[in-house]
Write a protein that holds these residues in place. Structure first.
Motif, PDB file in Angstrom:
ATOM      1  N   THR A 130       0.847  -1.198   0.000  1.00 16.58           N
ATOM      2  CA  THR A 130       0.000   0.000   0.000  1.00 16.58           C
ATOM      3  C   THR A 130       0.880   1.245   0.000  1.00 16.58           C
ATOM      4  O   THR A 130       0.670   2.176  -0.781  1.00 16.58           O
ATOM      5  N   ILE A 131       1.909   1.219   0.850  1.00 21.01           N
ATOM      6  CA  ILE A 131       2.818   2.368   0.902  1.00 21.01           C
ATOM      7  C   ILE A 131       3.539   2.536  -0.444  1.00 21.01           C
ATOM      8  O   ILE A 131       3.556   3.620  -1.034  1.00 21.01           O
ATOM      9  N   ALA A 132       4.075   1.420  -0.948  1.00 19.15           N
ATOM     10  CA  ALA A 132       4.803   1.504  -2.220  1.00 19.15           C
ATOM     11  C   ALA A 132       3.895   2.006  -3.331  1.00 19.15           C
ATOM     12  O   ALA A 132       4.256   2.890  -4.105  1.00 19.15           O
TER      13      ALA A 132
ATOM     14  N   LEU B 186      -7.162  11.230  -2.662  1.00 15.70           N
ATOM     15  CA  LEU B 186      -6.886   9.865  -2.194  1.00 15.70           C
ATOM     16  C   LEU B 186      -7.789   8.854  -2.899  1.00 15.70           C
ATOM     17  O   LEU B 186      -7.333   7.859  -3.437  1.00 15.70           O
ATOM     18  N   LEU B 187      -9.105   9.134  -2.862  1.00 20.35           N
ATOM     19  CA  LEU B 187     -10.060   8.136  -3.347  1.00 20.35           C
ATOM     20  C   LEU B 187     -10.127   8.075  -4.868  1.00 20.35           C
ATOM     21  O   LEU B 187     -10.340   7.012  -5.439  1.00 20.35           O
ATOM     22  N   GLU B 188      -9.957   9.212  -5.533  1.00 19.22           N
ATOM     23  CA  GLU B 188     -10.173   9.219  -6.984  1.00 19.22           C
ATOM     24  C   GLU B 188      -8.883   9.142  -7.784  1.00 19.22           C
ATOM     25  O   GLU B 188      -8.917   8.847  -8.965  1.00 19.22           O
ATOM     26  N   VAL B 189      -7.780   9.468  -7.142  1.00 19.27           N
ATOM     27  CA  VAL B 189      -6.524   9.467  -7.899  1.00 19.27           C
ATOM     28  C   VAL B 189      -5.539   8.449  -7.327  1.00 19.27           C
ATOM     29  O   VAL B 189      -5.117   7.515  -8.005  1.00 19.27           O
ATOM     30  N   GLU B 190      -5.209   8.600  -6.044  1.00 22.49           N
ATOM     31  CA  GLU B 190      -4.134   7.760  -5.490  1.00 22.49           C
ATOM     32  C   GLU B 190      -4.527   6.287  -5.390  1.00 22.49           C
ATOM     33  O   GLU B 190      -3.787   5.412  -5.818  1.00 22.49           O
TER      34      GLU B 190
ATOM     35  N   MET C 199      -3.970   0.676  -6.684  1.00 18.76           N
ATOM     36  CA  MET C 199      -4.715  -0.558  -6.440  1.00 18.76           C
ATOM     37  C   MET C 199      -4.046  -1.831  -6.966  1.00 18.76           C
ATOM     38  O   MET C 199      -3.995  -2.827  -6.242  1.00 18.76           O
ATOM     39  N   PRO C 200      -3.494  -1.825  -8.173  1.00 18.30           N
ATOM     40  CA  PRO C 200      -2.854  -3.062  -8.634  1.00 18.30           C
ATOM     41  C   PRO C 200      -1.729  -3.512  -7.698  1.00 18.30           C
ATOM     42  O   PRO C 200      -1.601  -4.711  -7.417  1.00 18.30           O
ATOM     43  N   ILE C 201      -0.962  -2.575  -7.194  1.00 17.42           N
ATOM     44  CA  ILE C 201       0.150  -2.942  -6.319  1.00 17.42           C
ATOM     45  C   ILE C 201      -0.381  -3.415  -4.967  1.00 17.42           C
ATOM     46  O   ILE C 201       0.114  -4.377  -4.386  1.00 17.42           O
TER      47      ILE C 201
ATOM     48  N   GLU D  58      -6.317  -8.411 -10.263  1.00 17.48           N
ATOM     49  CA  GLU D  58      -5.318  -7.348 -10.404  1.00 17.48           C
ATOM     50  C   GLU D  58      -5.345  -6.794 -11.822  1.00 17.48           C
ATOM     51  O   GLU D  58      -5.342  -5.594 -12.051  1.00 17.48           O
ATOM     52  N   TYR D  59      -5.374  -7.722 -12.784  1.00 18.16           N
ATOM     53  CA  TYR D  59      -5.379  -7.308 -14.184  1.00 18.16           C
ATOM     54  C   TYR D  59      -6.658  -6.531 -14.495  1.00 18.16           C
ATOM     55  O   TYR D  59      -6.623  -5.478 -15.120  1.00 18.16           O
ATOM     56  N   LYS D  60      -7.769  -7.066 -14.005  1.00 14.21           N
ATOM     57  CA  LYS D  60      -9.048  -6.420 -14.312  1.00 14.21           C
ATOM     58  C   LYS D  60      -9.135  -5.017 -13.710  1.00 14.21           C
ATOM     59  O   LYS D  60      -9.753  -4.118 -14.271  1.00 14.21           O
ATOM     60  N   ILE D  61      -8.518  -4.861 -12.551  1.00 12.28           N
ATOM     61  CA  ILE D  61      -8.693  -3.612 -11.822  1.00 12.28           C
ATOM     62  C   ILE D  61      -7.678  -2.554 -12.272  1.00 12.28           C
ATOM     63  O   ILE D  61      -7.845  -1.373 -12.026  1.00 12.28           O
TER      64      ILE D  61
END
Ligand SMILES: Nc1ncnc2c1ncn2[C@@H]1O[C@H](COP(=O)(O)OP(=O)(O)OP(=O)(O)O)[C@@H](O)[C@H]1O
Ligand SMILES: [Mg+2]
Lengths: 216, 373
Positions: free
Chosen positions: A103-105, A129-133, A138-140, A205-208
């Motif tokens: 999450t940090i990375a 945070l919610l719309e950009v970060e 999310m994949p990571i 992960e791929y889908k998201i």
């Protein structure tokens, strides 16, 4: 040791379903709790105000992770007693790190330009945070969740040692009673469960991953 | 109107302030260009206006209101901001990127959709093709256009643009600059525009603020700056070709002479006598439709009169059939036409008809006159 087809069938059709369900229950509860704790913790540790604690927190978690799973389970017994609950707590400790770390990375990897642009347009911290970060990280984060899940599936077999049941019961039982059929069914199903979660989460992960960010 | 008064920004741990006691006024509807070498505090200045950075001292007001009185997010929603690195959200489509500020303002969906297409067209992008692409699928120049479109989405009266055309090749940049200037004539926004390219500053700025190491070294119109560089730093920054750069500020209409000798097709035979009568150095040959198709100089006629008939003269004139410029042509382009066709004179056209003539001497005289001011 002589294998018996009959015992194999009993192991697979009578013992395994319950063991699988218990094992799944342990995995799902542990991972769900790990996500609920780790993701917010990771988010917090990347906010400017708490960033200085980030390294400390990661170090603590790294140390926790260095303890062998067996030792954590064994330690849980005198402190927390027998059953599913202590097993979940013991497994939880070590499933936090991959998720917090990722999450940090993931959040730190979001380009400063993109955050600057978002803030410059008047998005507030929550919206950024919610719309950009989060979408970009999310994949990571999911890949951290995948690591944790696979870990819990395998180390979860040790939970049988403190009476939590699950696939570990069949493996340990098979060893203790010299019944390789139980051993094979327990270990085999554990492996299948590991692979299943790994593949399923990879797919997610791929889908998201937002199409604009996917490699190639 | 944006006013900065004694604004200073000292980053912690830095020996010198990034911006040092800066006072600057950007009038309504003008483009003020901040220009200077890398690291001189241009971006820092810009980012203090929308409070991406808080000044260490001094005051910044927009239309008389201190920016500090406004909530930063709210302030920023009302100011178009183009960042140096473009910063499109990679996980959002082009349409979604442009829609960010309208969404913050909670515009209805249909209005946003309409506005996005309008902006894409305005920036020279095809909405059908661009709308649902992701930033990674665009070229650098296209991304920059989207960055500018995004900043203009809610039609903010003030725009802060940090090297908005920095990431494209020179040809695309010229094109974007021209388009933007044309647009600005209609939209009349108050713009603070950052660049490190003096040519871009001269072209885009109503006013130019030249920065050096956090301090404002010179402030004025491009002509003022090019005519009287405040010191050696500015002189060096402008470069040796100061006068040539200055040429870009002027158009043919300021330098040409309207008096011109015209030769109808039937008059070409006695061209010299007509020129002598009109005391003209040069005469333009017109065709039946009154369109000019070249010129003859007196010198040529005095040498060649006996050698050529009307036909020969027509041919001689036709060699300069392309030595024509418009009244709105910038002087450097007119000069380039002269050099290209080896022509001492160019004919000046307005709506396709001959309006006057301009010689190299006229250009020299005009520049010299503007230098004296
Ligand atoms: N966040 C920061 N912390 C410390 N120093 C900074 C920070 N941002 C900028 N600086 C310093 O302040 C000075 C001015 O930086 P600024 O980004 O405003 O320059 P600039 O004129 O925009 O340059 P460029 O043309 O390279 O974009 C530089 O010396 C830079 O190193
Ligand atoms: Mg800059």
């Amino acid at each position: 040791m002589k294998m018996s087809w009959e015992r194999f069938q009993i192991a697979l059709f009578e013992k395994a379903p319950e063991a699988v369900l218990t094992h799944l229950l342990i995995v799902v509860i542990t991972v769900a709790l790990a996500i609920l704790i780790s993701v917010p913790l990771g988010v917090l540790l990347t906010r400017p105000r708490y960033r200085k604690f980030g390294v400390v927190a990661l170090n603590i978690l790294n140390i926790l992770n260095a303890i062998p799973g067996m030792a954590v389970i064994a330690l849980a017994l005198p402190i927390l007693g027998l059953g599913i609950k202590p097993a979940v707590v013991a497994l939880l400790f070590q499933s936090l790190l991959p998720i917090v770390r990722n999450t940090i990375a993931g959040l730190l990897e979001v380009s400063a330009d993109v955050k600057e642009a978002a803030a410059g347009m008047g998005m507030n911290q929550r919206q950024i945070l919610l719309e950009v970060e989060m979408p970009l990280a999310m994949p990571i984060i999911l890949s951290g969740i995948r690591t944790s899940t696979v870990y819990v599936v395998s180390v979860g077999t040790l939970a049988a040692l403190i009476g939590a049941g699950g696939l570990g019961n069949m493996i340990i039982g098979g060893l203790a009673l010299f019944m390789p059929e139980y051993l094979i069914v327990g270990a085999g199903l554990g492996a299948i469960m590991s692979i299943f979660f790994d593949r399923a989460l990879s797919y997610l992960e791929y889908k998201i991953t937002p199409p604009g960010v996917r490699a190639n | 109107m944006i006013e900065l008064k004694n604004v200073t920004k000292q980053y912690p741990g830095q020996p010198h302030p990034a911006v040092d006691s800066l006072t600057l006024t950007v009038p309504e509807g003008e483009i003020c260009v901040l220009v200077g070498p890398s690291g001189c505090g241009k971006s820092t200045t810009l980012r203090m206006i929308n409070r991406m950075i808080e000044p260490s001292a001094g005051s910044i007001t927009i239309n008389g209101q201190s920016v500090m009185n406004n909530d930063p997010d709210h302030l920023r929603m009302g100011i178009g901001y183009v960042i140096q690195q473009i910063g499109l959200l990679p996980h959002r489509t082009i349409a979604e990127n442009i829609a960010i500020v309208p969404r913050l303002y909670k515009w209805p969906k249909e209005k946003i959709v309409r506005r996005v297409d309008e902006l894409l067209v305005m920036m020279g992008l095809d909405p059908e093709k661009t709308r649902s692409k992701y930033p990674s699928q665009l070229s650098g120049g296209q991304m920059q256009r989207v960055g500018v479109a995004r900043a203009m989405a809610v039609d903010p009266p003030i725009m802060l643009m940090d090297e908005p055309f920095g990431a494209v090749d020179p040809i695309a940049r010229t094109h974007l600059q021209d388009e933007f200037l044309r647009l600005q004539k209609e939209i009349r926004k108050t713009i603070v525009f950052v660049t490190h390219d003096i040519n871009e500053a001269i072209k885009m700025g109503d006013k130019i603020a030249i920065f050096g190491e956090g301090k404002l070294v010179q402030f004025g119109t491009p002509e003022e700056v090019l005519t009287n560089p405040a010191n050696e730093f500015v002189e060096n920054f402008i470069g040796y070709d100061r006068i040539v750069k200055k040429l870009f500020l002027y158009q043919v209409q300021e330098a040409y002479r309207p008096a011109v000798c015209r030769l109808r097709p039937e008059e070409i035979g006695n061209a010299l006598s007509k020129m002598l009568a009109e005391k003209a150095e040069v005469a333009f040959v017109l065709n039946e439709a009154d369109k000019p198709c070249g010129y003859l100089t007196r010198e040529e006629l005095e040498q060649e009169e006996t050698a050529r008939d009307a036909d020969g003269l027509q041919k001689l004139a036709a060699r300069r059939s392309k030595a024509f410029v418009q009244t709105t042509t910038p002087l450097p382009d007119a000069l380039s036409v002269m050099l290209e066709y080896d022509a001492e004179y160019v004919g000046v056209l307005k709506n396709g008809l001959l309006e006057g003539v301009m010689s190299f001497k006229d250009i020299r005289r005009h520049v010299y006159r503007r230098e004296g001011e």
